[in-house]
Design an enzyme around this catalytic site. Structure first.
Site, PDB file in Angstrom:
ATOM      1  N   SER A 180      40.840  26.303  34.135  1.00 60.16           N
ATOM      2  CA  SER A 180      42.068  26.164  35.066  1.00 60.16           C
ATOM      3  C   SER A 180      42.324  24.828  35.551  1.00 60.16           C
ATOM      4  CB  SER A 180      41.741  27.063  36.317  1.00 60.16           C
ATOM      5  OG  SER A 180      42.139  28.321  35.915  1.00 60.16           O
TER       6      SER A 180
ATOM      7  N   LYS B 203      38.685  38.372  43.500  1.00 57.51           N
ATOM      8  CA  LYS B 203      39.991  38.609  43.014  1.00 57.51           C
ATOM      9  C   LYS B 203      40.438  39.929  44.249  1.00 57.51           C
ATOM     10  CE  LYS B 203      41.207  37.369  38.540  1.00 57.51           C
ATOM     11  NZ  LYS B 203      41.703  37.821  37.191  1.00 57.51           N
TER      12      LYS B 203
ATOM     13  N   ASN C  91      45.242  36.900  41.771  1.00 62.48           N
ATOM     14  CA  ASN C  91      44.716  35.658  41.201  1.00 62.48           C
ATOM     15  C   ASN C  91      45.470  34.259  41.586  1.00 62.48           C
ATOM     16  OD1 ASN C  91      46.984  35.582  39.720  1.00 62.48           O
ATOM     17  ND2 ASN C  91      46.128  35.134  37.768  1.00 62.48           N
TER      18      ASN C  91
ATOM     19  N   ALA D 113      38.664  49.739  30.101  1.00 65.85           N
ATOM     20  CA  ALA D 113      39.398  50.303  31.219  1.00 65.85           C
ATOM     21  C   ALA D 113      38.957  49.835  32.298  1.00 65.85           C
ATOM     22  CB  ALA D 113      39.180  51.817  31.145  1.00 65.85           C
TER      23      ALA D 113
ATOM     24  N   GLY E  36      39.608  45.879  35.117  1.00 64.00           N
ATOM     25  CA  GLY E  36      40.794  45.216  35.616  1.00 64.00           C
ATOM     26  C   GLY E  36      41.869  44.604  34.642  1.00 64.00           C
ATOM     27  N   ALA E  37      41.270  44.043  33.391  1.00 66.49           N
ATOM     28  CA  ALA E  37      42.415  43.279  32.624  1.00 66.49           C
ATOM     29  C   ALA E  37      43.020  44.641  31.875  1.00 66.49           C
ATOM     30  CB  ALA E  37      41.445  42.715  31.505  1.00 66.49           C
TER      31      ALA E  37
ATOM     32  N   ASN F  37      37.749  53.858  26.108  1.00 60.40           N
ATOM     33  CA  ASN F  37      36.793  53.228  26.962  1.00 60.40           C
ATOM     34  C   ASN F  37      35.404  53.878  26.508  1.00 60.40           C
ATOM     35  OD1 ASN F  37      36.102  51.135  28.733  1.00 60.40           O
ATOM     36  ND2 ASN F  37      35.686  52.792  30.230  1.00 60.40           N
TER      37      ASN F  37
ATOM     38  N   LEU G 286      40.863  39.448  24.255  1.00 63.11           N
ATOM     39  CA  LEU G 286      41.300  38.701  25.527  1.00 63.11           C
ATOM     40  C   LEU G 286      40.241  37.394  25.733  1.00 63.11           C
ATOM     41  CD1 LEU G 286      43.539  40.608  26.475  1.00 63.11           C
ATOM     42  CD2 LEU G 286      42.550  40.653  28.651  1.00 63.11           C
TER      43      LEU G 286
HETATM   44  P1  NAP Z   1      35.889  44.768  33.926  1.00 66.59           P
HETATM   45  O1  NAP Z   1      36.589  45.295  34.955  1.00 66.59           O
HETATM   46  O2  NAP Z   1      34.361  44.611  33.887  1.00 66.59           O
HETATM   47  O3  NAP Z   1      35.981  45.926  32.430  1.00 66.59           O
HETATM   48  C1  NAP Z   1      35.103  45.709  31.156  1.00 66.59           C
HETATM   49  C2  NAP Z   1      35.500  46.657  30.410  1.00 66.59           C
HETATM   50  O4  NAP Z   1      34.773  46.590  29.316  1.00 66.59           O
HETATM   51  C3  NAP Z   1      35.141  48.072  31.110  1.00 66.59           C
HETATM   52  O5  NAP Z   1      36.054  49.220  30.546  1.00 66.59           O
HETATM   53  C4  NAP Z   1      33.765  48.326  30.301  1.00 66.59           C
HETATM   54  O6  NAP Z   1      33.363  49.881  29.964  1.00 66.59           O
HETATM   55  C5  NAP Z   1      33.979  47.722  28.923  1.00 66.59           C
HETATM   56  N1  NAP Z   1      32.623  47.343  28.527  1.00 66.59           N
HETATM   57  C6  NAP Z   1      31.667  46.474  28.885  1.00 66.59           C
HETATM   58  N2  NAP Z   1      30.767  46.356  28.228  1.00 66.59           N
HETATM   59  C7  NAP Z   1      31.038  47.027  27.133  1.00 66.59           C
HETATM   60  C8  NAP Z   1      30.259  47.248  25.860  1.00 66.59           C
HETATM   61  N3  NAP Z   1      29.004  46.705  25.399  1.00 66.59           N
HETATM   62  N4  NAP Z   1      30.783  48.144  24.818  1.00 66.59           N
HETATM   63  C9  NAP Z   1      32.008  48.837  25.215  1.00 66.59           C
HETATM   64  N5  NAP Z   1      32.496  48.693  26.258  1.00 66.59           N
HETATM   65  C10 NAP Z   1      32.215  47.795  27.171  1.00 66.59           C
HETATM   66  O7  NAP Z   1      36.392  43.383  33.345  1.00 66.59           O
HETATM   67  P2  NAP Z   1      37.647  42.892  33.264  1.00 66.59           P
HETATM   68  O8  NAP Z   1      37.989  41.973  34.602  1.00 66.59           O
HETATM   69  O9  NAP Z   1      38.632  43.913  32.639  1.00 66.59           O
HETATM   70  O10 NAP Z   1      37.670  41.767  31.941  1.00 66.59           O
HETATM   71  C11 NAP Z   1      37.515  42.155  30.635  1.00 66.59           C
HETATM   72  C12 NAP Z   1      37.223  40.917  29.632  1.00 66.59           C
HETATM   73  O11 NAP Z   1      38.725  40.332  29.677  1.00 66.59           O
HETATM   74  C13 NAP Z   1      36.422  39.807  30.096  1.00 66.59           C
HETATM   75  O12 NAP Z   1      35.779  39.216  28.910  1.00 66.59           O
HETATM   76  C14 NAP Z   1      37.285  38.741  30.751  1.00 66.59           C
HETATM   77  O13 NAP Z   1      36.768  37.645  30.716  1.00 66.59           O
HETATM   78  C15 NAP Z   1      38.481  38.811  29.838  1.00 66.59           C
HETATM   79  N6  NAP Z   1      39.444  38.459  30.498  1.00 66.59           N
HETATM   80  C16 NAP Z   1      40.362  37.550  30.222  1.00 66.59           C
HETATM   81  C17 NAP Z   1      41.516  37.205  30.787  1.00 66.59           C
HETATM   82  C18 NAP Z   1      42.338  36.054  30.035  1.00 66.59           C
HETATM   83  O14 NAP Z   1      43.364  35.481  30.438  1.00 66.59           O
HETATM   84  N7  NAP Z   1      42.256  35.735  28.646  1.00 66.59           N
HETATM   85  C19 NAP Z   1      41.986  37.658  31.704  1.00 66.59           C
HETATM   86  C20 NAP Z   1      41.277  38.667  32.411  1.00 66.59           C
HETATM   87  C21 NAP Z   1      40.096  38.901  31.786  1.00 66.59           C
HETATM   88  P3  NAP Z   1      32.655  50.800  31.008  1.00 66.59           P
HETATM   89  O15 NAP Z   1      33.969  51.112  31.839  1.00 66.59           O
HETATM   90  O16 NAP Z   1      32.167  51.857  30.374  1.00 66.59           O
HETATM   91  O17 NAP Z   1      31.790  49.861  31.766  1.00 66.59           O
END
Ligand code: NAP
Length: 284
Positions: A24, A72, A93, A133, A135-136, A155, A222
């Site tokens: 950022s 957040k 955010n 499923a 936050g993103a 998911n 993402l």
């Molecule tokens: P989160 O709330 O922790 O959710 C992660 C999701 O991924 C959950 O649904 C989880 O499933 C699933 N997951 C985790 N490990 C897994 C695996 N080994 N196999 C299959 N599914 C798996 O995280 P988040 O905040 O949504 O962020 C998710 C990703 O997006 C991160 O990598 C983050 O860095 C990225 N992101 C990028 C941006 C951007 O601007 N580019 C913005 C936001 C987030 P379960 O429910 O089964 O645990």
């Protein structure tokens, strides 16, 4: 023009823990430079224990700040006001400091939709598959539904996807499908990966089988480090348009600056800064 920091320079920050990896400061300072804004953006490591006590310092010294993991959600009750998206997503955010008050926003959904619009991609009436499923996924599913896309969630834990479906049907008035990750079938116009599968330790893995990618038009991961995950490399071989998470990150930052300055940033500026950052991002 090189910016000289003076006592009048307006300060902005990102708060999180850890924070040293954050992209950022570079994004925001480059936009400041392009717009010749007398502003400086820094990263501040603030632990969960310190968050509450840090609020008066942030309010008194900064015009605005971004909020990342793990604050957040925790910051929400510490703010004076929330905008609709922050309330709906259940996460903040971006914070704007105005008249001694703190207002929380969430610009992630805007960043996602703007990254598609920038490539002239439309989502209305398209079939979208979201992997994850968390936050993103909540943010992206909400934006896709309100913009007319047919959304399916897949998911690892089905109960979490079902809970998200219920929440989203309540907030959008639309409906969406849920499938198990291992049961995905059919063709999707958009496939969006919001799971961490494909990052560092899992860089040789994909969250779904190759057969599901064959007819996808757009595959969006993402993840932006690595810039081309196995998912994107494979989708590219099937001629899908592939997008990594960097443009979403960039456009959520653009929206944060638009909120802080109550002004819109034109496409010439965003294209110039994004092109410079993308060159660098390829080398990370
Ligand atoms: P989160 O709330 O922790 O959710 C992660 C999701 O991924 C959950 O649904 C989880 O499933 C699933 N997951 C985790 N490990 C897994 C695996 N080994 N196999 C299959 N599914 C798996 O995280 P988040 O905040 O949504 O962020 C998710 C990703 O997006 C991160 O990598 C983050 O860095 C990225 N992101 C990028 C941006 C951007 O601007 N580019 C913005 C936001 C987030 P379960 O429910 O089964 O645990």
């Amino acid at each position: 023009m090189d910016t000289i920091v003076t006592g009048k320079t307006k300060l902005y920050a990102v708060i999180g823990d850890p924070i040293s990896h954050s992209f950022s400061p570079e994004i925001h300072n480059r936009i400041f430079k392009e717009l010749e804004t007398d502003g400086m953006y820094i990263s501040l490591r603030i632990s969960p224990d310190e968050l509450k006590n840090a609020i008066p310092f942030l309010r008194d010294n900064f015009q605005g700040f971004n909020v990342t993991i793990p604050h957040k959600e925790a910051i929400m009750p510490l703010l004076d006001e929330l905008d609709d998206r922050a309330r709906i997503y259940g996460a903040v955010n971006t914070v704007k400091v105005e008249g001694g008050k703190l207002k929380g926003y969430n610009t992630d959904g805007f960043g996602f939709m703007k990254s598609l619009e920038d490539l002239q991609l439309k989502v209305k009436n398209k079939n979208s598959l979201i992997l994850g499923a968390g936050g993103a996924a909540r943010v992206i599913a909400y934006e896709l539904i309100v913009n007319g896309s047919n959304v399916t969630l897949a998911n690892r834990s089905e109960d979490k996807a079902l809970k998200l479906k219920k929440d989203l049907e309540g907030t959008t008035g639309g409906n969406l499908k849920v499938v198990k990750l291992e049961d995905i079938m059919g063709d999707y116009d958009y496939i969006i990966n919001t799971t961490p599968v494909g990052m560092s330790a899992t860089s040789d893995l994909m969250p779904i089988g190759e057969n599901i990618l064959k007819n996808a038009k757009v595959v969006y991961d993402l993840i932006y480090n690595p810039s081309q995950t196995k998912l994107l490399k494979t989708a590219n071989q099937y001629n899908a348009t592939v997008i990594n998470g960097f443009s979403m990150l960039f456009f959520q930052a653009v929206k944060a600056q638009e909120i802080w300055f109550n002004n819109s940033i034109n496409r010439t500026v965003t294209s110039t800064v994004l092109a410079a950052l993308t060159d660098e991002e390829k080398s990370i």
